[in-house]
Design an enzyme around this catalytic site. Structure first.
Site, PDB file in Angstrom:
ATOM      1  N   ASN A 107      -2.768 -45.663 -18.520  1.00 22.24           N
ATOM      2  CA  ASN A 107      -2.784 -46.968 -17.846  1.00 22.24           C
ATOM      3  C   ASN A 107      -1.355 -47.467 -17.719  1.00 22.24           C
ATOM      4  O   ASN A 107      -0.498 -47.157 -18.538  1.00 22.24           O
ATOM      5  CB  ASN A 107      -3.589 -47.974 -18.680  1.00 22.24           C
ATOM      6  CG  ASN A 107      -3.656 -49.343 -18.022  1.00 22.24           C
ATOM      7  OD1 ASN A 107      -3.868 -49.457 -16.806  1.00 22.24           O
ATOM      8  ND2 ASN A 107      -3.458 -50.400 -18.797  1.00 22.24           N
ATOM      9  N   HIS A 109       0.739 -51.056 -17.602  1.00 19.04           N
ATOM     10  CA  HIS A 109       0.561 -52.469 -17.934  1.00 19.04           C
ATOM     11  C   HIS A 109       1.893 -53.176 -17.701  1.00 19.04           C
ATOM     12  O   HIS A 109       2.938 -52.685 -18.123  1.00 19.04           O
ATOM     13  CB  HIS A 109       0.124 -52.605 -19.392  1.00 19.04           C
ATOM     14  CG  HIS A 109      -0.104 -54.030 -19.794  1.00 19.04           C
ATOM     15  ND1 HIS A 109      -1.220 -54.732 -19.400  1.00 19.04           N
ATOM     16  CD2 HIS A 109       0.646 -54.884 -20.527  1.00 19.04           C
ATOM     17  CE1 HIS A 109      -1.134 -55.972 -19.881  1.00 19.04           C
ATOM     18  NE2 HIS A 109      -0.021 -56.089 -20.565  1.00 19.04           N
ATOM     19  N   SER A 136       4.817 -50.782 -19.158  1.00 19.05           N
ATOM     20  CA  SER A 136       4.530 -49.703 -20.099  1.00 19.05           C
ATOM     21  C   SER A 136       3.439 -48.807 -19.529  1.00 19.05           C
ATOM     22  O   SER A 136       2.466 -49.303 -18.948  1.00 19.05           O
ATOM     23  CB  SER A 136       4.021 -50.271 -21.429  1.00 19.05           C
ATOM     24  OG  SER A 136       4.883 -51.258 -21.945  1.00 19.05           O
ATOM     25  N   ASP A 145      -5.080 -52.401 -23.928  1.00 14.11           N
ATOM     26  CA  ASP A 145      -3.617 -52.298 -23.800  1.00 14.11           C
ATOM     27  C   ASP A 145      -2.970 -51.889 -25.123  1.00 14.11           C
ATOM     28  O   ASP A 145      -1.816 -52.242 -25.393  1.00 14.11           O
ATOM     29  CB  ASP A 145      -3.013 -53.619 -23.297  1.00 14.11           C
ATOM     30  CG  ASP A 145      -3.555 -54.017 -21.933  1.00 14.11           C
ATOM     31  OD1 ASP A 145      -3.833 -53.125 -21.117  1.00 14.11           O
ATOM     32  OD2 ASP A 145      -3.719 -55.227 -21.679  1.00 14.11           O
TER      33      ASP A 145
END
Ligand code: GRF
Length: 200
Positions: A107, A109, A136, A145
């Protein structure tokens, strides 16, 4: 060749950068771009780039996340990805679902994690008076997260910044960071990637 599925919810600018990067000697190719929002602008952009697309509207599932995720899992399996990249995918995934892709789901973020998990990251960085912001790329775990960080890019917070200006600067850094981290991840390169950008 490693197969990558990309999940989006909106305009998909990170997705576009990932797809563009996955060409030539890049050791992966996009096999699917899917959105939980049928109206996501990124779907047309993916189609224009010749990537298979799909949408799975989360709204008819209401609060039944498990039912939504069961169909999402089937959709993904239909395209046999090795890796999933979340790129502006705005649904919280359950620990049961993330466990299915443990070590294989990334992912991006828009904060320097572990700072500012969740939403409104740029407003929070500005309110805190931070000198730097950034983004990130991390492995997705059951903690929102919260997974291991694979790479970060830092940008300065500048005088006169508002949320929009800072978000745009961070987004440009996202576009640099995510393809580079994906490449290292597919190659098995050890260690995290740290990038630093100036005012541009
Ligand atoms: C990016 O800032 C991403 O980090 C965040 O949502 C934004 C999505 O942008 N979670 P896009 O859809 O990739 O243009």
């Amino acid at each position: 060749m490693t197969r990558v599925a990309i999940l989006i919810s909106g305009g998909g600018s990170n997705m576009v950068q990932l797809v563009r990067a996955m060409a030539g000697d890049f050791p992966a190719r996009p096999c699917l771009v899917a959105s939980n929002d049928p109206a996501a602008g990124g779907l047309a952009r993916a189609q224009d780039m010749g990537v298979p697309t799909a949408h799975l509207d989360h709204r008819p599932f209401g609060a039944d996340r498990a039912a939504f995720e069961a169909q999402l899992q089937q959709l993904l399996l239909d395209h046999s990805p090795d890796i999933i990249c979340l790129a502006g995918f705005m649904r919280i995934l359950t620990p049961e679902f993330t466990a299915l892709w443990a070590g294989r789901m990334l992912n991006i973020h828009p904060s320097l994690l572990p700072k500012y998990k969740g939403l409104h990251t740029h407003a929070r960085a500005l309110a805190a008076g931070d000198s730097h912001a950034g983004c990130s790329v991390h492995l997705v775990t059951g903690e929102l997260d919260g997974g291991p960080i694979l790479g970060q890019a830092r940008v300065p917070v500048l005088p006169g910044d508002d949320e929009g200006r800072l978000a745009a600067r961070v987004l440009r850094a996202e576009h640099q960071l995510y393809p580079q981290v994906l490449r290292r991840f597919v190659d098995g390169t050890a260690g995290r990637l740290d990038l630093e950008f100036g005012e541009g």
